[in-house]
Design a protein around this motif. Sequence first.
Motif, short mmCIF file in Angstrom:
data_model
loop_
_atom_site.label_atom_id
_atom_site.label_comp_id
_atom_site.label_asym_id
_atom_site.label_seq_id
_atom_site.Cartn_x
_atom_site.Cartn_y
_atom_site.Cartn_z
N ASP A 129 -1.32 0.07 16.78
CA ASP A 129 -2.76 -0.13 16.64
C ASP A 129 -3.04 -1.64 16.61
OD1 ASP A 129 -5.42 -0.38 15.81
OD2 ASP A 129 -5.28 1.32 14.43
N PRO A 130 -3.85 -2.16 17.53
CA PRO A 130 -4.13 -3.60 17.55
C PRO A 130 -4.85 -4.08 16.30
CG PRO A 130 -5.58 -2.43 19.07
CD PRO A 130 -4.55 -1.45 18.63
N CYS A 131 -5.43 -3.16 15.55
CA CYS A 131 -6.15 -3.53 14.32
C CYS A 131 -5.29 -3.34 13.07
CB CYS A 131 -7.43 -2.70 14.20
SG CYS A 131 -8.62 -2.96 15.53
N TRP A 132 -3.99 -3.16 13.26
CA TRP A 132 -3.09 -2.93 12.12
C TRP A 132 -3.24 -4.04 11.08
CZ3 TRP A 132 0.70 0.95 11.33
CH2 TRP A 132 1.56 0.74 10.25
N ASP A 133 -3.35 -3.62 9.81
CA ASP A 133 -3.42 -4.58 8.72
C ASP A 133 -2.72 -4.00 7.49
OD1 ASP A 133 -5.18 -2.69 7.66
OD2 ASP A 133 -6.97 -3.87 8.09
N THR A 134 -2.91 -4.64 6.35
CA THR A 134 -2.23 -4.20 5.13
C THR A 134 -2.65 -2.80 4.71
OG1 THR A 134 -3.91 -5.34 3.80
CG2 THR A 134 -1.88 -6.55 4.29
N THR A 135 -3.86 -2.40 5.09
CA THR A 135 -4.31 -1.03 4.76
C THR A 135 -3.47 0.00 5.49
OG1 THR A 135 -6.59 -1.83 4.44
CG2 THR A 135 -6.28 0.54 4.76
N HIS A 136 -3.17 -0.26 6.76
CA HIS A 136 -2.32 0.64 7.54
C HIS A 136 -0.92 0.68 6.94
CE1 HIS A 136 -5.51 -0.45 10.43
NE2 HIS A 136 -5.28 0.73 10.98
N SER A 137 -0.38 -0.47 6.59
CA SER A 137 0.96 -0.53 6.00
C SER A 137 1.02 0.27 4.72
CB SER A 137 1.35 -1.99 5.71
OG SER A 137 1.38 -2.75 6.89
N ALA A 138 0.01 0.11 3.88
CA ALA A 138 -0.02 0.82 2.60
C ALA A 138 -0.11 2.32 2.80
CB ALA A 138 -1.18 0.31 1.76
N GLU A 139 -0.89 2.75 3.78
CA GLU A 139 -1.02 4.19 4.03
C GLU A 139 0.28 4.77 4.57
OE1 GLU A 139 -2.57 8.05 4.35
OE2 GLU A 139 -3.06 6.32 3.11
N ALA A 140 0.93 4.06 5.48
CA ALA A 140 2.22 4.53 5.99
C ALA A 140 3.24 4.62 4.86
CB ALA A 140 2.72 3.60 7.09
N LEU A 141 3.26 3.64 3.98
CA LEU A 141 4.18 3.65 2.84
C LEU A 141 3.88 4.81 1.91
CD1 LEU A 141 6.50 2.34 1.32
CD2 LEU A 141 4.84 0.81 0.23
N ARG A 142 2.61 5.07 1.67
CA ARG A 142 2.24 6.19 0.80
C ARG A 142 2.73 7.51 1.38
NH1 ARG A 142 -1.14 10.24 0.38
NH2 ARG A 142 -2.09 9.85 2.44
N ARG A 143 2.55 7.68 2.69
CA ARG A 143 2.97 8.93 3.34
C ARG A 143 4.49 9.06 3.35
NH1 ARG A 143 -1.07 10.96 7.89
NH2 ARG A 143 -3.05 10.20 7.05
N LEU A 144 5.18 7.94 3.55
CA LEU A 144 6.64 7.98 3.55
C LEU A 144 7.16 8.31 2.15
CD1 LEU A 144 9.29 7.58 5.10
CD2 LEU A 144 9.13 5.13 4.59
#
Length: 269
Positions: A129-144
Amino acid sequence: MPEGDTVHLAGKRLRAALTGQRLRRGELRHPRWVEHDLAGRTVTGVATVGKHLFTRFDDGRSLHSHLRMDGAWHLYRPAMRWKRPAHQARVVLETDDRVAVGFALHDLVLLPTAQEDRLVGHLGPDLLDPCWDTTHSAEALRRLAARADHEIGLALLEQRVMAGVGNLYKTEVCFLLGLSPWTPVRDVPEPSAAISLARDLLRRNADRPQQSTTGSANPAEAHWVYGRAGQPCRRCGTRIRTAMQGNGSHARVAYWCPRCQPGPAPPPS
């Protein structure tokens, strides 16, 4: 099944070739959609989400495609000979100077553009996602982290955790982090590193057809352990092992170096 960078590159090429162009020919050769003719429509854009691709039209509809194991999009000039048999073509989109052919696209859906989320809303953050930011990282970490009891190799492949990782990158991420693919997520020392590394590898290869995780442009040296069953580990010389991981249609071949990636392993076959 192709990796997210393969779909990203296909989308980029289709976007450049078709966006703003009126279709002279718009055939859907899929049993479910064969009665729909897209000729006369103008392509307004092409978007990718993980391994999903959407071709959008000026009538407010989108054509969703997923490559699965054997699908592909090819671009040709008019009158050029196709590289795959015509009977494998499921979509033919022709403009004045380009022909986009979707081969072996078993999953096709024609739907309102406003409803694309019906097909991808369940996915985790798109690593490209070209708009990837810390919010995306945090959500991926939460799901993992929510899959604490799952094996890390399988969790990385779970598109509901993060979208875009296939068996190649799952394999290489586990090697580069020194993790057995069978390590439970709860025992992974730094789960965020797996997310960052997966995204980094995908981004490195997003704009080229060759996929290298070692940094080498030589195809024979492109991967650390993926596809190298029985060959010596590039780091320690130990023979690379393989075993199936997962069940049923979700089973994939796991490659790993037992010395560089200590931890749980499948029982001897």
